[in-house]
Design an enzyme around this catalytic site. Structure first.
Site, short mmCIF file in Angstrom:
data_model
loop_
_atom_site.label_atom_id
_atom_site.label_comp_id
_atom_site.label_asym_id
_atom_site.label_seq_id
_atom_site.Cartn_x
_atom_site.Cartn_y
_atom_site.Cartn_z
N SER A 98 11.81 10.08 1.60
CA SER A 98 10.27 9.78 1.43
C SER A 98 10.17 8.24 1.42
CB SER A 98 9.66 10.29 0.38
OG SER A 98 8.35 9.78 0.27
N GLU A 111 0.64 14.20 -1.66
CA GLU A 111 0.10 12.90 -1.05
C GLU A 111 -1.05 13.33 -0.28
OE1 GLU A 111 3.68 11.06 1.20
OE2 GLU A 111 1.85 10.85 2.99
N HIS A 127 5.86 17.18 -2.15
CA HIS A 127 5.70 15.78 -2.44
C HIS A 127 4.53 15.50 -1.29
CE1 HIS A 127 6.04 11.63 -0.52
NE2 HIS A 127 6.42 11.26 -1.66
N ASN A 128 4.88 15.94 -0.34
CA ASN A 128 3.78 15.46 0.63
C ASN A 128 2.60 16.42 0.58
OD1 ASN A 128 6.24 14.48 1.81
ND2 ASN A 128 5.37 15.08 4.07
N LYS A 168 10.40 17.97 -1.30
CA LYS A 168 9.75 17.09 -0.27
C LYS A 168 8.49 17.29 0.24
CE LYS A 168 9.46 13.16 2.23
NZ LYS A 168 8.66 13.84 3.52
N MET A 203 13.15 5.47 11.38
CA MET A 203 13.61 5.95 10.32
C MET A 203 15.08 5.80 10.04
SD MET A 203 11.41 6.59 8.11
CE MET A 203 12.18 8.06 6.89
#
Ligand code: 2AM
Length: 504
Positions: free
Chosen positions: A135, A214, A210-211, A207, A16
């Protein structure tokens, strides 16, 4: 090393980190890099020399002090190291070399409470601290992630040009991701998928949600796949084609697209489809759990998101399930005819469930902002999830529009577009769940999303009985429907209680 000064520094050269460096270098920024294990820095520099046209803009250092000294002031230093103890260790080693006004950006998957703590500690010392969600996995980091920064407005204004340059770009109106002129070439123009989320841990919180979303997105897709396989008797490839078709409509998204591809992938080792050979025990790294536990703590009904975490946990009990399958009974599965009709009903169930799941994620952020003192802009959050990240979907353009039209929307399900989809889809959605239940096929995400929908739209729920029970055994009191809210009543329910009261 030369006396060149970098625009920004990055610590942590795992994949990353490397990809974010290359992304920044592609956009014309000079990036100083450092990694605890120096061999990784050397390896990365060798790779840049051999393969990356932007090699001149990557400056490697083996000593932390030298790395810090070669960044323009006020320094911007991005950390992409192992979350938790790795981040604290890296931050502690960095502290002695920082000067007032320097900005440290944690791009790891930090828990938002850690980010709040670190932000306070750094601010107290005269530094700035940004916790930024990143992300989009490795490809996102390389060619355009969705970036969710939290920190002071001042720190953000310093970081903003770089974050805007490297983030994914989408068409501002349609929300469709924009591609570079050539593969790997930076995208010019378009809406950049980043925005200042709020102070301290706000970026990492968003975030995390968001996960969590997901997780539920993936679980819902898996349930749709399973129903097509078990109830409709379709082969992997046929289901993949179904997902390809769905990807062209309202459900169009990265996850639906890759599902179509995955289901049509042959196993290189046999003549089956690869998905049929993959063990059905899902892993998890913890951000879904954080989302669910935050929902529990804040008392927000995000049951579908939590269900997705539990569904992975249940899947991981493979050996127990294999044993139980031989001794716990269930109905025989009756394979259905009318594939087209049922296929469409499953698509509808998936879309309706998805709306409820996203509604839960946004309700969770709405409550969190009250508790943690943030002012989140939900239209903006939805808009920066339209590109770069794993949950990117055309659907997010609808959410963006819904919050732009009514920023104080009580619940996403109430927005006219979503309300209509749910109204039109609910019959098919119920039929799919009923058929799954009758056939003994677990659809925890579909059904918990429906339970949320039905619970939320019920003016009356049986919680009156719960309040009565609580008052009966614990004198917890209750409110009455024929009295104003906030007036509490108690009854001595039994003769025994009445006697105790007199004696007490
Ligand atoms: P390493 O290459 O020296 O292991 C992902 O693990 C990244 O986080 C790697 O770049 C790794 O460095 C870095 N990392 C993990 N723990 C760390 C620590 N305690 N201090 C500094 N970097 C760390």
């Amino acid at each position: 090393m030369s006396n060149e000064y970098a625009d920004i520094g990055l610590i942590g050269l795992a994949v990353m980190g490397q990809n974010l460096v290359l992304n920044m270098a592609d956009h014309g920024y000079k990036v100083a890099v450092f990694n605890r294990t120096t061999e990784k820095t050397r390896e990365f520099l060798r790779h840049c020399r051999d393969h990356e046209p932007s090699v001149d803009r990557v400056l490697g250092y083996e000593e932390l002090e030298e790395f810090v000294a070669h960044i323009k002031r006020p320094r911007k230093i991005v950390l992409l190291v192992k979350a938790g103890t790795g981040t604290d260790a890296a931050l502690n080693s960095l502290l002695p070399f920082l000067e007032p006004g320097d900005i440290v950006v944690d791009g790891g998957n930090a828990h938002w409470m850690d980010t709040r703590r670190r932000e306070r500690e750094f601010t107290d010392k005269g530094f700035e601290f940004i916790g930024s969600g990143v992300s989009g996995g490795e490809t996102g980091a390389r060619f355009g992630p969705s970036l969710m920064p939290g920190g002071s407005a001042k720190a953000w204004s310093s970081l903003e040009p770089i974050w805007r340059a490297i983030a994914a770009k989408v068409d501002p109106v349609t929300g469709q991701p924009l591609e570079g002129a050539e593969p790997g070439k930076p995208v010019e123009g378009g809406f950049s998928c980043t925005a200042h989320i709020g102070p301290d841990g706000a970026g990492h919180y968003v975030k995390m949600v968001h996960n969590g979303i997901e997780y539920i997105d993936m679980q819902l897709i898996s349930e749709a796949y399973w129903l097509m396989k078990k109830l409709l008797g379709l082969k992997s490839e046929q289901i993949g084609e179904q997902f390809d078709a769905w990807n062209k409509g309202d459900l169009g998204s990265y996850l639906i697209q890759i599902t179509g591809e995955i289901l049509q992938q042959q196993d290189p080792e046999s003549d089956s489809y690869l998905v049929d050979k993959i063990l059905d025990a899902a892993g998890q790294k913890g951000t879904g759990l954080w989302t669910a536990s935050s929902a529990l703590e804040l008392g927000v009904p995000a049951n579908a998101i939590a269900e997705a975490v539990f569904a992975r946990a249940l899947s991981s009990l493979k050996e127990e399930r294999v044993f139980a399958s031989s001794c716990l009974s269930g109905p025989a599965i009756e394979v259905q005819t009318g594939i087209e009709e049922w296929g469409e009903a499953i698509r509808t169930a998936l879309y309706c469930s998805k709306i409820c799941a996203y509604a839960q994620g946004f309700q969770l952020m709405k409550e969190a902002q009250k508790v943690y003192g943030w002012q989140l802009d939900f239209g903006t959050i939805a808009s920066i999830w339209r590109g770069g990240c794993i949950i990117r979907a055309s659907f997010l353009n609808r959410i963006t529009q819904a919050y732009q039209e009514v920023p104080a929307l009580g619940n996403l399900m109430l927005a006219p577009y979503f309300r209509q989809i749910l109204a039109e889809g609910q019959t098919a959605w119920r039929k799919v769940i009923a058929l799954a239940v009758v056939n003994g096929l677990p659809v925890p995400a579909f059904s918990s999303a429906l339970a949320y929908y039905d619970g939320y739209r019920s003016a009356d729920l049986p919680a009156n009985l719960i309040q009565a029970q609580r008052d009966y055994f614990g004198a917890h009191t209750y409110e009455r429907t024929d009295q104003p809210r906030g007036r509490f009543f108690h009854l001595e329910w039994t003769a025994e209680q009445r006697v105790q009261r007199v004696e007490g």
